[in-house]
Scaffold this motif. Structure first.
Motif, PDB file in Angstrom:
ATOM      1  N   GLY A 131     -21.970 -31.575   3.713  1.00  0.00           N
ATOM      2  CA  GLY A 131     -21.089 -32.121   4.742  1.00  0.00           C
ATOM      3  C   GLY A 131     -20.182 -33.214   4.213  1.00  0.00           C
ATOM      4  O   GLY A 131     -20.506 -33.915   3.249  1.00  0.00           O
ATOM      5  N   ASN A 132     -19.026 -33.354   4.853  1.00  0.00           N
ATOM      6  CA  ASN A 132     -18.078 -34.429   4.522  1.00  0.00           C
ATOM      7  C   ASN A 132     -17.728 -34.471   3.037  1.00  0.00           C
ATOM      8  O   ASN A 132     -17.596 -35.543   2.436  1.00  0.00           O
ATOM      9  N   CYS A 133     -17.580 -33.297   2.449  1.00  0.00           N
ATOM     10  CA  CYS A 133     -17.074 -33.213   1.076  1.00  0.00           C
ATOM     11  C   CYS A 133     -16.256 -31.925   0.992  1.00  0.00           C
ATOM     12  O   CYS A 133     -15.920 -31.356   2.021  1.00  0.00           O
ATOM     13  N   ILE A 134     -15.898 -31.493  -0.198  1.00  0.00           N
ATOM     14  CA  ILE A 134     -15.141 -30.248  -0.326  1.00  0.00           C
ATOM     15  C   ILE A 134     -16.026 -29.178  -0.965  1.00  0.00           C
ATOM     16  O   ILE A 134     -16.875 -29.464  -1.808  1.00  0.00           O
ATOM     17  N   ASN A 135     -15.793 -27.964  -0.551  1.00  0.00           N
ATOM     18  CA  ASN A 135     -16.599 -26.816  -0.959  1.00  0.00           C
ATOM     19  C   ASN A 135     -16.790 -26.709  -2.488  1.00  0.00           C
ATOM     20  O   ASN A 135     -17.911 -26.527  -2.960  1.00  0.00           O
ATOM     21  N   PRO A 136     -15.719 -26.819  -3.308  1.00  0.00           N
ATOM     22  CA  PRO A 136     -15.928 -26.649  -4.752  1.00  0.00           C
ATOM     23  C   PRO A 136     -16.876 -27.681  -5.353  1.00  0.00           C
ATOM     24  O   PRO A 136     -17.498 -27.419  -6.389  1.00  0.00           O
ATOM     25  N   MET A 137     -16.989 -28.842  -4.722  1.00  0.00           N
ATOM     26  CA  MET A 137     -17.865 -29.880  -5.269  1.00  0.00           C
ATOM     27  C   MET A 137     -19.321 -29.423  -5.246  1.00  0.00           C
ATOM     28  O   MET A 137     -20.022 -29.472  -6.258  1.00  0.00           O
ATOM     29  N   THR A 138     -19.800 -28.967  -4.074  1.00  0.00           N
ATOM     30  CA  THR A 138     -21.192 -28.537  -4.030  1.00  0.00           C
ATOM     31  C   THR A 138     -21.371 -27.128  -4.599  1.00  0.00           C
ATOM     32  O   THR A 138     -22.447 -26.808  -5.091  1.00  0.00           O
ATOM     33  N   PHE A 139     -20.328 -26.306  -4.567  1.00  0.00           N
ATOM     34  CA  PHE A 139     -20.370 -25.023  -5.276  1.00  0.00           C
ATOM     35  C   PHE A 139     -20.664 -25.270  -6.753  1.00  0.00           C
ATOM     36  O   PHE A 139     -21.455 -24.547  -7.381  1.00  0.00           O
ATOM     37  N   GLY A 167     -14.368 -27.554  10.485  1.00  0.00           N
ATOM     38  CA  GLY A 167     -14.440 -28.943  10.929  1.00  0.00           C
ATOM     39  C   GLY A 167     -14.756 -29.936   9.828  1.00  0.00           C
ATOM     40  O   GLY A 167     -14.886 -31.128  10.083  1.00  0.00           O
ATOM     41  N   HIS A 168     -14.860 -29.455   8.588  1.00  0.00           N
ATOM     42  CA  HIS A 168     -15.079 -30.326   7.430  1.00  0.00           C
ATOM     43  C   HIS A 168     -13.887 -30.162   6.484  1.00  0.00           C
ATOM     44  O   HIS A 168     -13.113 -29.202   6.609  1.00  0.00           O
ATOM     45  N   PRO A 169     -13.703 -31.074   5.530  1.00  0.00           N
ATOM     46  CA  PRO A 169     -12.559 -30.966   4.626  1.00  0.00           C
ATOM     47  C   PRO A 169     -12.513 -29.600   3.931  1.00  0.00           C
ATOM     48  O   PRO A 169     -13.542 -29.079   3.500  1.00  0.00           O
ATOM     49  N   GLY A 170     -11.332 -29.037   3.831  1.00  0.00           N
ATOM     50  CA  GLY A 170     -11.169 -27.722   3.218  1.00  0.00           C
ATOM     51  C   GLY A 170     -10.041 -26.978   3.893  1.00  0.00           C
ATOM     52  O   GLY A 170      -9.130 -27.572   4.475  1.00  0.00           O
ATOM     53  N   TYR A 208      -9.483 -40.801   4.315  1.00  0.00           N
ATOM     54  CA  TYR A 208      -8.545 -39.909   4.990  1.00  0.00           C
ATOM     55  C   TYR A 208      -9.166 -38.925   5.976  1.00  0.00           C
ATOM     56  O   TYR A 208      -8.446 -38.138   6.578  1.00  0.00           O
ATOM     57  N   VAL A 209     -10.485 -38.954   6.136  1.00  0.00           N
ATOM     58  CA  VAL A 209     -11.128 -37.964   7.003  1.00  0.00           C
ATOM     59  C   VAL A 209     -11.939 -38.670   8.083  1.00  0.00           C
ATOM     60  O   VAL A 209     -12.630 -39.659   7.816  1.00  0.00           O
ATOM     61  N   LYS A 210     -11.825 -38.162   9.301  1.00  0.00           N
ATOM     62  CA  LYS A 210     -12.713 -38.613  10.375  1.00  0.00           C
ATOM     63  C   LYS A 210     -14.059 -37.928  10.153  1.00  0.00           C
ATOM     64  O   LYS A 210     -14.208 -36.734  10.401  1.00  0.00           O
ATOM     65  N   LEU A 211     -15.011 -38.683   9.662  1.00  0.00           N
ATOM     66  CA  LEU A 211     -16.263 -38.111   9.185  1.00  0.00           C
ATOM     67  C   LEU A 211     -17.041 -37.419  10.305  1.00  0.00           C
ATOM     68  O   LEU A 211     -17.053 -37.890  11.450  1.00  0.00           O
ATOM     69  N   GLU A 212     -17.689 -36.317   9.945  1.00  0.00           N
ATOM     70  CA  GLU A 212     -18.662 -35.691  10.837  1.00  0.00           C
ATOM     71  C   GLU A 212     -19.892 -36.585  10.855  1.00  0.00           C
ATOM     72  O   GLU A 212     -20.552 -36.782   9.829  1.00  0.00           O
TER      73      GLU A 212
END
Length: 291
Positions: A61-69, A88-91, A209-213
């Motif tokens: 959560g609250n990160c970008i897909n490639p990071m945890t991929f 609803g999350h960054p991406g 820059y993101v309204k965090l979940e």
């Protein structure tokens, strides 16, 4: 469903650039697919041999897909990986938020599986992504052949006081000052002082820059998993502030009717490279046996 953009100021462009830059580091072909669902348009990264067994990989959560991929890259060699950007999350998926407390994520996942003509498969999820898998296990357990939950949300939370002291207060000071000192504190607490500089920069921009979940996935109950019988591996961190091993293992043994294996390492919420090597070995051995 939540409405309005999750981004502040130039955040959408900034995070999109981080996303694109991260993908250039992957030394394999990545397809980018958009799927229309009843919850909104969903963007997925798809990689690995087309004929291989499928694995759905949900992002943190609250990160970008490639990071945890990037934590699970060895899986691409032997499996077909489908990694959706969580709505609803960054991406690049739609920005409206959907609830992680009811059957919404299960329905969303089912629609993605239908699009790729996958009846059931293995699932891997770190953090918030594990919470999504647990919603699927609750409402559509037959979709899961086996599951791997890493530093999982949806089972038990760490100390709220510790999270306030080590994450929330530095975050308030970071918002107020933009001082890298406070970002360093947050990153060190999240990763046991092992977070990569690139990831720290991205996390800092997510904070800016993101309204965090802020809603964690619902804590799963024993009754919710009465019909879930698929092999499940849980991997937890002894130094994870959010979901610490000593709380996770106690709750997991209670709620899972068939917890196949539980591994723990001296790691924070973000694993170090040494821990990732061990984690991927654990996952590969688990999949060989149960998938």
């Amino acid at each position: 469903m939540g409405k309005g953009s999750i981004y502040k100021n130039d955040g959408k462009r900034v995070l999109a650039q981080h996303y694109a830059d991260y993908l250039t580091e992957f030394d394999f072909e990545v397809e980018r697919v958009y799927v229309d669902t009843s919850y909104g348009k969903t963007h997925l990264l798809v990689a690995g041999p087309p004929e291989a067994k499928p694995i759905f990989l949900f992002q943190g959560g609250n990160c970008i897909n490639p990071m945890t991929f990037s934590w699970f890259l060895p899986l691409v060699e032997n499996y077909r990986i489908y990694a959706p950007d969580t709505i609803g999350h960054p991406g690049f998926s739609d920005e409206n938020r959907i609830s992680a407390k009811d059957d919404s994520f299960a329905q969303w996942t089912s629609e993605l599986l239908d699009y790729f003509q996958i009846e059931r498969c293995a699932f891997v999820g770190p953090s918030y992504g594990a919470g999504i898998i647990l919603r699927l296990a609750t409402y559509m357990p037959d979709k899961i052949t086996c599951a791997v939950l890493v530093a999982p949300a949806g089972i038990q939370l760490g100390s709220k006081l510790t999270m306030i002291k080590k994450i929330l207060l530095p975050l308030v000071f970071y918002h107020g000052t933009s001082s890298p000192k406070y970002l360093d504190q947050i990153a060190d607490h999240m990763s046991d002082s092992s977070m990569k500089e690139r990831d720290k920069t991205i996390i800092g921009d997510v904070f800016k820059y993101v309204k965090l979940e802020q809603d964690m996935p619902k804590l799963t109950t024993k009754a919710e998993l009465d019909n879930y019988h698929s092999p499940t591996l849980i991997i937890a961190g002894k130094k994870d502030l959010f979901f610490p091993e000593e709380r996770i293992i106690k709750a997991a043994r209670n709620i899972f009717p068939n917890l196949t294996d539980f591994k723990s390492y001296e790691m924070g919420h973000f694993p170090a490279n040494d821990h990732l090597r061990k984690i991927n070995h654990d996952i590969e051995e688990f999949l060989k046996e149960y998938y």
